[in-house]
Write an enzyme that holds these catalytic residues in place. Structure first.
Site, PDB file in Angstrom:
ATOM      1  N   LYS A  11      -2.819   2.520   2.212  1.00  0.00           N
ATOM      2  CA  LYS A  11      -2.997   3.441   3.340  1.00  0.00           C
ATOM      3  C   LYS A  11      -4.425   3.998   3.395  1.00  0.00           C
ATOM      4  O   LYS A  11      -5.166   3.941   2.408  1.00  0.00           O
ATOM      5  CB  LYS A  11      -1.945   4.554   3.241  1.00  0.00           C
ATOM      6  CG  LYS A  11      -0.505   4.012   3.333  1.00  0.00           C
ATOM      7  CD  LYS A  11       0.530   5.117   3.426  1.00  0.00           C
ATOM      8  CE  LYS A  11       1.941   4.533   3.503  1.00  0.00           C
ATOM      9  NZ  LYS A  11       2.977   5.582   3.711  1.00  0.00           N
ATOM     10  N   TYR A  51       6.276   1.726  12.769  1.00  0.00           N
ATOM     11  CA  TYR A  51       7.100   2.842  12.283  1.00  0.00           C
ATOM     12  C   TYR A  51       8.157   3.275  13.306  1.00  0.00           C
ATOM     13  O   TYR A  51       8.631   4.413  13.255  1.00  0.00           O
ATOM     14  CB  TYR A  51       6.205   4.019  11.907  1.00  0.00           C
ATOM     15  CG  TYR A  51       5.512   3.865  10.566  1.00  0.00           C
ATOM     16  CD1 TYR A  51       6.252   3.795   9.380  1.00  0.00           C
ATOM     17  CD2 TYR A  51       4.122   3.794  10.474  1.00  0.00           C
ATOM     18  CE1 TYR A  51       5.620   3.659   8.138  1.00  0.00           C
ATOM     19  CE2 TYR A  51       3.488   3.659   9.232  1.00  0.00           C
ATOM     20  CZ  TYR A  51       4.249   3.598   8.074  1.00  0.00           C
ATOM     21  OH  TYR A  51       3.624   3.473   6.847  1.00  0.00           O
ATOM     22  N   ASN A 114       0.627   8.858   0.700  1.00  0.00           N
ATOM     23  CA  ASN A 114       1.228   8.424  -0.567  1.00  0.00           C
ATOM     24  C   ASN A 114       0.753   7.036  -1.005  1.00  0.00           C
ATOM     25  O   ASN A 114       1.470   6.298  -1.672  1.00  0.00           O
ATOM     26  CB  ASN A 114       2.756   8.511  -0.478  1.00  0.00           C
ATOM     27  CG  ASN A 114       3.310   7.693   0.678  1.00  0.00           C
ATOM     28  OD1 ASN A 114       2.567   7.044   1.397  1.00  0.00           O
ATOM     29  ND2 ASN A 114       4.619   7.715   0.846  1.00  0.00           N
ATOM     30  N   HIS A 117       2.466   1.530   1.316  1.00  0.00           N
ATOM     31  CA  HIS A 117       3.753   1.222   1.959  1.00  0.00           C
ATOM     32  C   HIS A 117       4.393   0.025   1.270  1.00  0.00           C
ATOM     33  O   HIS A 117       3.696  -0.887   0.838  1.00  0.00           O
ATOM     34  CB  HIS A 117       3.518   0.869   3.436  1.00  0.00           C
ATOM     35  CG  HIS A 117       4.716   0.256   4.107  1.00  0.00           C
ATOM     36  ND1 HIS A 117       5.720   1.012   4.664  1.00  0.00           N
ATOM     37  CD2 HIS A 117       5.085  -1.047   4.268  1.00  0.00           C
ATOM     38  CE1 HIS A 117       6.652   0.196   5.152  1.00  0.00           C
ATOM     39  NE2 HIS A 117       6.296  -1.049   4.929  1.00  0.00           N
ATOM     40  N   GLU A 128       7.764  -6.857   9.452  1.00  0.00           N
ATOM     41  CA  GLU A 128       6.462  -6.209   9.229  1.00  0.00           C
ATOM     42  C   GLU A 128       5.363  -7.237   8.953  1.00  0.00           C
ATOM     43  O   GLU A 128       4.231  -7.088   9.418  1.00  0.00           O
ATOM     44  CB  GLU A 128       6.578  -5.240   8.048  1.00  0.00           C
ATOM     45  CG  GLU A 128       7.485  -4.052   8.350  1.00  0.00           C
ATOM     46  CD  GLU A 128       7.803  -3.193   7.131  1.00  0.00           C
ATOM     47  OE1 GLU A 128       8.507  -2.179   7.288  1.00  0.00           O
ATOM     48  OE2 GLU A 128       7.363  -3.541   6.009  1.00  0.00           O
TER      49      GLU A 128
END
Ligand code: IDP
Ligand code: MG
Length: 144
Positions: A11, A51, A114, A117, A128
């Site tokens: 990320k 998402y 975080n 993914h 995805e």
């Protein structure tokens, strides 16, 4: 291809902090094979589609904002039982709750940021991967 596939995204904050190399190393060291890898920036449209399952969550807009805020590194990986195995490698969604040897515990800075993914099912791993990679960007190889 050996086993099944999953999709990782390093990320924006983890890329910005210079953790890309360490995270890619961790992925390989944990026994996953990399079959696709690139740096890119998500458009709002792509992030919203990626998402979509979270569209009604109160964190959705912030998540889309964050995921489009800078470059990401997307990694298509394969292993035996790739989805579950990789979820174990990345740890719980909240880095504070993640086991200490996981990627999120080591490199995550908040619930939103975080670090990484990981797909949550085989079906989503395929969905995805197809959203983020063109077929010619995938390189399945026999393990030597
Ligand atoms: P996961 O990434 O562990 O599968 P999900 O519940 O699918 O977790 O949420 C997707 C992403 O949305 C998380 O990785 C995190 O970046 C963000 N997120 C989830 N819950 C929250 C929250 O309560 N506040 C802010 N961001 C969140
Ligand atoms: Mg999820």
């Amino acid at each position: 291809m050996v086993g099944s596939i999953t999709l990782a995204i390093i990320k924006p904050k983890a890329v910005e902090l210079g953790h890309t190399g360490a995270i890619v190393h961790t992925i390989n060291a944990a026994g996953f094979c990399i079959r696709g890898l690139k740096m890119m920036r998500m458009t709002r449209e792509l992030a919203e589609e990626f998402y979509a399952v979270h569209k009604k969550s109160d964190f959705f807009n912030g998540l889309v904002e964050f995921m489009t805020s800078g470059p990401i590194v997307v990694v298509s990986i394969t292993a035996e039982n790739a989805v579950v195995s990789f979820r174990n490698t990345i740890g719980a969604t909240d880095p504070k709750m993640a086991a200490s040897d996981t990627i999120r515990a080591k490199f995550g800075t908040s619930m939103q940021m975080n670090a990484i993914h990981g797909s949550d099912s085989d079906k989503n791993a395929i969905r995805e991967t197809n959203l983020l990679f063109a077929p010619e960007e995938i390189f399945d190889q026999k393990r030597s």
